[in-house]
Design an enzyme around this catalytic site. Sequence first.
Site, mmCIF file in Angstrom:
data_model
loop_
_atom_site.group_PDB
_atom_site.id
_atom_site.type_symbol
_atom_site.label_atom_id
_atom_site.label_comp_id
_atom_site.label_asym_id
_atom_site.label_seq_id
_atom_site.Cartn_x
_atom_site.Cartn_y
_atom_site.Cartn_z
ATOM 1 N N CYS A 109 16.053 106.453 74.858
ATOM 2 C CA CYS A 109 16.686 105.592 75.883
ATOM 3 C C CYS A 109 17.605 105.002 75.494
ATOM 4 O O CYS A 109 17.429 104.184 74.424
ATOM 5 C CB CYS A 109 15.411 104.747 76.376
ATOM 6 S SG CYS A 109 15.974 103.456 77.626
ATOM 7 N N GLU A 152 14.817 108.149 84.470
ATOM 8 C CA GLU A 152 15.634 106.981 85.254
ATOM 9 C C GLU A 152 14.913 106.442 86.628
ATOM 10 O O GLU A 152 14.995 105.120 86.703
ATOM 11 C CB GLU A 152 16.951 107.576 85.923
ATOM 12 C CG GLU A 152 17.763 108.192 84.618
ATOM 13 C CD GLU A 152 17.975 107.379 83.415
ATOM 14 O OE1 GLU A 152 18.073 105.934 83.643
ATOM 15 O OE2 GLU A 152 17.973 107.704 82.433
ATOM 16 N N HIS A 155 12.840 103.509 85.247
ATOM 17 C CA HIS A 155 13.785 102.240 85.053
ATOM 18 C C HIS A 155 13.877 101.510 86.209
ATOM 19 O O HIS A 155 13.608 100.236 86.435
ATOM 20 C CB HIS A 155 15.099 102.755 84.680
ATOM 21 C CG HIS A 155 15.211 102.685 83.284
ATOM 22 N ND1 HIS A 155 14.829 101.831 82.308
ATOM 23 C CD2 HIS A 155 15.689 103.818 82.297
ATOM 24 C CE1 HIS A 155 15.262 102.183 81.060
ATOM 25 N NE2 HIS A 155 15.399 103.600 80.935
#
Length: 187
Positions: A109, A152, A155
């Site tokens: 990450c 993603e 996130h």
Amino acid sequence: MTTPPAAGDTMKSIGIVQEGDPVLTQSTQPFNLPREEQAARDVVMALHAAAERAAKVHNFSKGMGVAAPQVGVARRAAIVRPPEGGVIVLLNPTVVDASAEADEQFEGCLSFFDVRGKVPRPRSLQVEYQDFDGQARTTTFTDGLARLVAHELDHLDGVLYVSRMAPGTEVITVAEYKGTGQNWTYQ
């Protein structure tokens, strides 16, 4: 002789928000499209710029992605750059289906780039998202691309990959990871 900066320090120096910043662990707000089209375009431009900066300091042979929280913006936008090229823009994405079949691969990450961890992910992911004009799209991503997209999307929900690792599993240093010689493989 000076020691080169740690990978995480390098990512921080190019404007990637690092672990510990609250924006990485909070849910993001969706865009009201097409009314907020310009705001969405501005965030996506910031994501492209961050991806370009990251690509200048590291080779992402498996592809890469950047989510809005990683540039300090708590909105539902992310981009994914597959290894074969191109860019996938995900505005207001939600997972509508995920395969029961999963596999476990190492992930990293940009927001804590000094370690890698083995993360189980679905082999296939169906995602609904919007274009800038508000038009709904649905795309099915598979294998490595499904992994990049899932990372993603996490996130955008304030989830970091380490919370997806199997209980009792620990992250490893980049040096240890490079010693594995493993690339993502699918059969």
